[in-house]
Design an enzyme around this catalytic site. Structure first.
Site, PDB file in Angstrom:
ATOM      1  N   MET A   1       0.846  -1.204   0.000  1.00  0.00           N
ATOM      2  CA  MET A   1       0.000   0.000   0.000  1.00  0.00           C
ATOM      3  C   MET A   1       0.878   1.250   0.000  1.00  0.00           C
ATOM      4  SD  MET A   1      -3.406  -0.922   2.090  1.00  0.00           S
ATOM      5  CE  MET A   1      -2.780  -0.640   3.721  1.00  0.00           C
ATOM      6  N   GLY A   2       2.147   1.088  -0.331  1.00  0.00           N
ATOM      7  CA  GLY A   2       3.027   2.250  -0.457  1.00  0.00           C
ATOM      8  C   GLY A   2       3.518   2.772   0.876  1.00  0.00           C
TER       9      GLY A   2
ATOM     10  N   LEU B   1       8.567  -2.352  11.806  1.00  0.00           N
ATOM     11  CA  LEU B   1       8.360  -1.246  10.874  1.00  0.00           C
ATOM     12  C   LEU B   1       6.951  -1.341  10.305  1.00  0.00           C
ATOM     13  CD1 LEU B   1      11.665  -0.890   8.842  1.00  0.00           C
ATOM     14  CD2 LEU B   1      11.119  -0.138  11.142  1.00  0.00           C
TER      15      LEU B   1
ATOM     16  N   GLU C   1      11.769  -0.161   5.171  1.00  0.00           N
ATOM     17  CA  GLU C   1      12.693  -1.291   5.027  1.00  0.00           C
ATOM     18  C   GLU C   1      11.995  -2.645   5.066  1.00  0.00           C
ATOM     19  OE1 GLU C   1      15.996  -1.616   4.380  1.00  0.00           O
ATOM     20  OE2 GLU C   1      16.178   0.526   4.048  1.00  0.00           O
ATOM     21  N   GLY C   2      10.841  -2.713   5.701  1.00  0.00           N
ATOM     22  CA  GLY C   2      10.084  -3.976   5.712  1.00  0.00           C
ATOM     23  C   GLY C   2       9.651  -4.331   4.295  1.00  0.00           C
ATOM     24  N   HIS C   3       9.027  -3.367   3.616  1.00  0.00           N
ATOM     25  CA  HIS C   3       8.639  -3.599   2.224  1.00  0.00           C
ATOM     26  C   HIS C   3       9.870  -3.913   1.375  1.00  0.00           C
ATOM     27  CE1 HIS C   3       5.450  -0.554   3.480  1.00  0.00           C
ATOM     28  NE2 HIS C   3       4.720  -1.584   3.104  1.00  0.00           N
TER      29      HIS C   3
END
Ligand code: AMP
Length: 301
Positions: A31-32, A185, A36-38
């Site tokens: 979802m933008g 995060l 750092e997790g994404h």
């Protein structure tokens, strides 16, 4: 890197890559407001796949009427810069009408797994998740799709969706990335004041306390949940919504935790007005323990 807004264009680009160029495609749905997790998912997608597509779509169908859909952080420019650094091939960032055209009326429900914990706290949430993923999967037809263990119940729902609807996709699950304090995060951490941010560290401390209590031999799910709850309640800025101690594969509740089953301790809590979730996975002693923690390097936290 190309930013694609139209569903048809995304579908035709992906079709060409698959058919004519025989590329393997990895999809990272987000979802933008990327952190750092994404990016850990993107990194793994880059490692495993020829082509990496990151979707950026704040999905209205997974928000309840009184939730934060309107104020959810949106930063496509910042996201684009980050994704360019990771050599992402395509960003799929459709407007709402592209995903849900006029008279949209088809929804996907994963029964059972969608019902406890996040499902009962956020009615309709997983129906929205399963629906948007079905649209994304059918548009992109990826070989691999990447998800974070941060949303543990979502992972189970997605795996079941993929199996039950016979999507030819391998679901790849990656560990939760945390700050040095243990705080997972999350895009929603942006809502926290400095004081609340500090207080939010209690969530992971409480889950870790749960793990300690389990490792010391506690097998009553109720007492384990109480130990976690008590720790969160000791933080004046935090308000616990639920603590679930469930089978990590089936989401079944148990009174007494069996020795041979993986256990998920999951919680939701409010810190100020911000709702946060987190979880910890406890593997039975005979299996490989998953006690490692992934954190940001100190300089970036
Ligand atoms: P979201 O943008 O919140 O929908 O998240 C997109 C994907 O990133 C989901 O698969 C999440 O589980 C994953 N994700 C979010 N936060 C983290 C984190 N701290 N560590 C690892 N994965 C995460």
């Amino acid at each position: 890197m190309e930013i694609i807004n139209r569903r048809q264009r995304m579908a035709s680009v992906a079709r060409k890559l698959r058919r004519e160029e025989e590329k393997t495609i990895g999809l990272v749905p987000t979802m933008g407001a990327l952190h750092e997790g994404h990016l850990s998912l993107v990194r793994e997608a880059r490692r495993m796949c020829d082509v990496v597509i990151v979707s950026v779509f704040v999905n209205p169908a997974q928000f309840g009427p009184s939730e934060d859909f309107n104020r959810y952080p949106r930063d496509l420019t910042g996201d684009t810069t980050k994704l360019a650094d990771y050599n992402v091939d395509y960003i799929f960032a459709p407007p709402v009408e592209e995903v849900y055209p006029k008279n949209y009326s088809t929804y996907v429900t994963v029964e059972g797994l969608s019902e406890p914990m996040e499902g009962s706290a956020r009615p309709g949430h997983f129906r929205g998740v399963a629906t948007v993923l079905t649209v994304l999967f059918n548009t992109v037809r990826p070989d691999f799709a990447f998800f974070g263990q941060k949303d543990a119940q979502q992972v189970l729902v997605v795996k079941r969706l993929v199996r039950d609807l016979a999507f030819d996709i391998e679901v790849v699950v990656l560990p939760t990335i945390r700050e040095q304090t243990g705080l997972a995060l999350s895009s929603r951490n942006a809502y926290l004041s400095e004081e609340q941010h500090k207080a939010a560290g209690v969530l992971y401390r409480a889950l870790s306390q749960g793990r300690e209590v389990y490792l010391e031999g506690e097998r009553s799910a109720r007492r384990l949940a109480e130990a976690v709850r008590a720790q969160v309640e000791a933080e004046p800025l935090a308000r616990i919504e639920y603590v679930g101690v469930v089978d990590a594969e089936t989401m079944e509740k148990f009174d007494r935790i069996p020795e041979d089953r993986p256990v998920l301790i999951a919680l939701a809590a409010h810190v100020g007005n911000t709702r946060l979730i987190d979880n910890i996975l406890l593997q039975p002693a005979r299996q490989k323990a998953h006690t490692g923690r992934l954190t940001l390097p100190a300089a970036e936290s």
